[in-house]
Design an enzyme around this catalytic site. Structure first.
Site, mmCIF file in Angstrom:
data_model
loop_
_atom_site.group_PDB
_atom_site.id
_atom_site.type_symbol
_atom_site.label_atom_id
_atom_site.label_comp_id
_atom_site.label_asym_id
_atom_site.label_seq_id
_atom_site.Cartn_x
_atom_site.Cartn_y
_atom_site.Cartn_z
ATOM 1 C CD GLU A 120 -12.663 -5.538 -2.758
ATOM 2 O OE1 GLU A 120 -11.397 -5.621 -2.415
ATOM 3 O OE2 GLU A 120 -13.824 -6.404 -2.393
ATOM 4 C CB SER A 151 -8.439 -5.667 -4.410
ATOM 5 O OG SER A 151 -9.228 -4.515 -4.232
ATOM 6 C CG HIS A 210 0.262 2.050 -9.447
ATOM 7 N ND1 HIS A 210 0.299 1.815 -8.655
ATOM 8 C CD2 HIS A 210 -0.429 2.988 -9.955
ATOM 9 C CE1 HIS A 210 -0.992 2.156 -7.758
ATOM 10 N NE2 HIS A 210 -1.764 2.613 -9.414
ATOM 11 N NE ARG A 240 -4.062 6.577 -7.742
ATOM 12 C CZ ARG A 240 -3.708 5.871 -6.681
ATOM 13 N NH1 ARG A 240 -4.008 6.651 -5.382
ATOM 14 N NH2 ARG A 240 -4.383 4.713 -5.798
ATOM 15 N NE ARG A 244 -1.938 6.768 0.736
ATOM 16 C CZ ARG A 244 -2.032 5.731 1.755
ATOM 17 N NH1 ARG A 244 -2.168 5.348 3.717
ATOM 18 N NH2 ARG A 244 -2.937 4.549 1.720
ATOM 19 C CD1 TRP A 245 7.041 7.368 -1.821
ATOM 20 C CD2 TRP A 245 6.788 6.822 -4.315
ATOM 21 N NE1 TRP A 245 8.788 6.667 -2.874
ATOM 22 C CE2 TRP A 245 8.022 6.875 -4.632
ATOM 23 C CE3 TRP A 245 6.256 6.905 -5.667
ATOM 24 C CZ2 TRP A 245 9.430 7.706 -5.804
ATOM 25 C CZ3 TRP A 245 7.256 7.732 -6.857
ATOM 26 C CH2 TRP A 245 8.892 7.184 -6.735
ATOM 27 C CG ASP A 290 -2.091 0.625 1.185
ATOM 28 O OD1 ASP A 290 -2.284 1.100 0.272
ATOM 29 O OD2 ASP A 290 -2.377 0.583 1.743
ATOM 30 N N GLY A 291 0.794 2.333 -0.230
ATOM 31 C CA GLY A 291 1.135 4.082 -0.628
ATOM 32 C C GLY A 291 2.036 4.046 -1.420
ATOM 33 N NE ARG A 311 -3.407 -1.874 4.031
ATOM 34 C CZ ARG A 311 -4.466 -2.035 4.070
ATOM 35 N NH1 ARG A 311 -5.549 -3.041 4.239
ATOM 36 N NH2 ARG A 311 -5.350 -1.077 2.716
ATOM 37 C CG LEU A 357 -6.420 -8.484 7.808
ATOM 38 C CD1 LEU A 357 -6.859 -9.720 7.991
ATOM 39 C CD2 LEU A 357 -5.163 -9.195 6.970
ATOM 40 C CG LEU A 388 10.261 -16.972 -3.251
ATOM 41 C CD1 LEU A 388 9.900 -16.680 -1.767
ATOM 42 C CD2 LEU A 388 11.349 -14.985 -3.051
HETATM 43 C C1 V0D Z 1 1.048 -2.454 -8.555
HETATM 44 C C2 V0D Z 1 3.122 -2.224 -5.841
HETATM 45 C C3 V0D Z 1 4.427 -6.546 -10.233
HETATM 46 C C4 V0D Z 1 1.076 -2.631 -6.163
HETATM 47 C C5 V0D Z 1 3.342 -2.900 -6.833
HETATM 48 C C6 V0D Z 1 -1.603 -5.907 -12.312
HETATM 49 C C7 V0D Z 1 0.507 -2.143 -7.248
HETATM 50 C C8 V0D Z 1 3.903 -2.464 -8.049
HETATM 51 C C9 V0D Z 1 3.470 -7.066 -10.692
HETATM 52 C C10 V0D Z 1 3.755 -8.744 -11.109
HETATM 53 C C11 V0D Z 1 1.712 -4.151 -9.446
HETATM 54 C C12 V0D Z 1 2.154 -9.489 -11.060
HETATM 55 C C13 V0D Z 1 2.293 -10.655 -11.827
HETATM 56 C C14 V0D Z 1 2.943 -10.819 -12.317
HETATM 57 C C15 V0D Z 1 4.898 -10.237 -12.503
HETATM 58 C C16 V0D Z 1 4.706 -9.136 -11.838
HETATM 59 C C17 V0D Z 1 2.093 -6.147 -10.776
HETATM 60 C C18 V0D Z 1 -0.294 -5.400 -10.525
HETATM 61 C C19 V0D Z 1 0.420 -4.540 -9.692
HETATM 62 C C20 V0D Z 1 -1.415 -5.671 -10.835
HETATM 63 F F1 V0D Z 1 3.372 -12.298 -12.912
HETATM 64 N N1 V0D Z 1 3.773 -5.304 -9.649
HETATM 65 N N2 V0D Z 1 2.958 -4.957 -9.660
HETATM 66 N N3 V0D Z 1 1.122 -6.570 -10.574
HETATM 67 N N4 V0D Z 1 2.625 -2.926 -8.525
#
Ligand code: V0D
Length: 253
Positions: free
Chosen positions: A79, A77, A49, A45, A36-37, A32-33, A200, A207, A143
């Protein structure tokens, strides 16, 4: 006598080493954040990400080095679909962008990429990237890097209840024999252990529909740090606190 109590019961701190014999097997993270970052820096935004993606890499390496077996990252999510269209479109491109940069190294590090969530609703290009990553890492034994993507826990539980009801109706399941272990196998996380530690970031202390059933006994760690700023030291701090809480005296858990 606070000082005396402190002396006889020292707090774990950044200087105390990690106990290699008590590493949480499954760590789950609510990242999360990111928005905001970005806002704090006057950036859009999506820049948050993107920076968050770099943190995914960082924490994957940190978890792997500690010997964590499963790392679940809550990336999207059920949502999150209510966010602006352009933001959702951008997010859906992150898996392929991440994998284009990192998949080779993940393969070399023996990491298994997995996904927990519903495929329906996800764009074909997102699913294609995920399928490719899962296929290319299927035979790895290190992992498990598990992305929770289009995931929501209430729906997950509800679907499991429906499955159970249908099986009972069809006569293939005896309701009197249904127990927690059998029910757990109906969840999307059937092949994963429950998380031992849930982190978190960004100061939110809830949660938010994440692994409600699975986190019945999970230790929670909340950090004020925004996800893009979350580093290896923060991750280790969370693990250290997990170890402090679960320390076994005289072999007792
Ligand atoms: C944005 C912060 C990696 C949270 C992290 C589709 C929100 C960066 C993946 C990722 C997101 C997902 C599956 C995969 C490999 C990488 C990712 C999403 C958002 C939503 F197989 N970062 N990431 N997927 N963010």
């Amino acid at each position: 006598m606070a000082w005396l109590w402190k002396k006889s019961k020292p707090e774990a701190n950044a200087l105390s080493p990690l106990d290699r014999d008590n590493i949480p097997q499954h760590v789950a993270v609510i990242m999360d954040g990111n928005g905001r970052w970005a806002k704090q820096r006057g950036l859009p935004r999506v820049a948050g990400h993107h920076a968050g993606m770099k943190a995914v890499k960082r924490i994957t390496i940190a978890a792997d080095e500690l010997g964590v077996k499963t790392l679940t990252m809550y990336a999207f999510s059920t949502e999150n679909w209510t966010r602006p269209r352009e933001e959702v479109d951008y997010l859906m491109r992150l898996p392929s962008e991440f994998l284009a940069i990192e998949l080779q190294e993940l393969i070399e590090k023996n990491v298994q990429v997995r996904m927990t969530g519903w495929r329906e609703g996800l764009p074909a290009h997102t699913l294609a990237a995920l399928d490719q990553a899962e296929a290319d890492t299927r035979h790895n034994t290190g992992l498990i890097l598990n992305f929770a993507l289009n995931y929501g826990s209430r729906r997950e539980i509800l679907e499991a209840v429906k499955t159970v009801a249908r099986e009972a109706e069809a006569g293939t399941l005896d309701l009197d024999k249904l127990d927690e272990e059998t029910f757990t196998k109906k969840l999307l996380t059937a092949d994963l252990p429950d998380p031992d530690l849930l982190i978190r970031t960004s100061g939110e202390i809830r949660l938010s529909n994440f692994m409600l059933w699975q986190s019945a006994y999970t230790e929670f760690w909340f950090s004020n740090r925004y996800w893009p700023d979350f580093g290896k030291e923060d991750f280790e701090e969370a693990v250290r606190e997990y170890q402090r809480r679960t320390r076994r005296y005289g072999g007792l858990k």
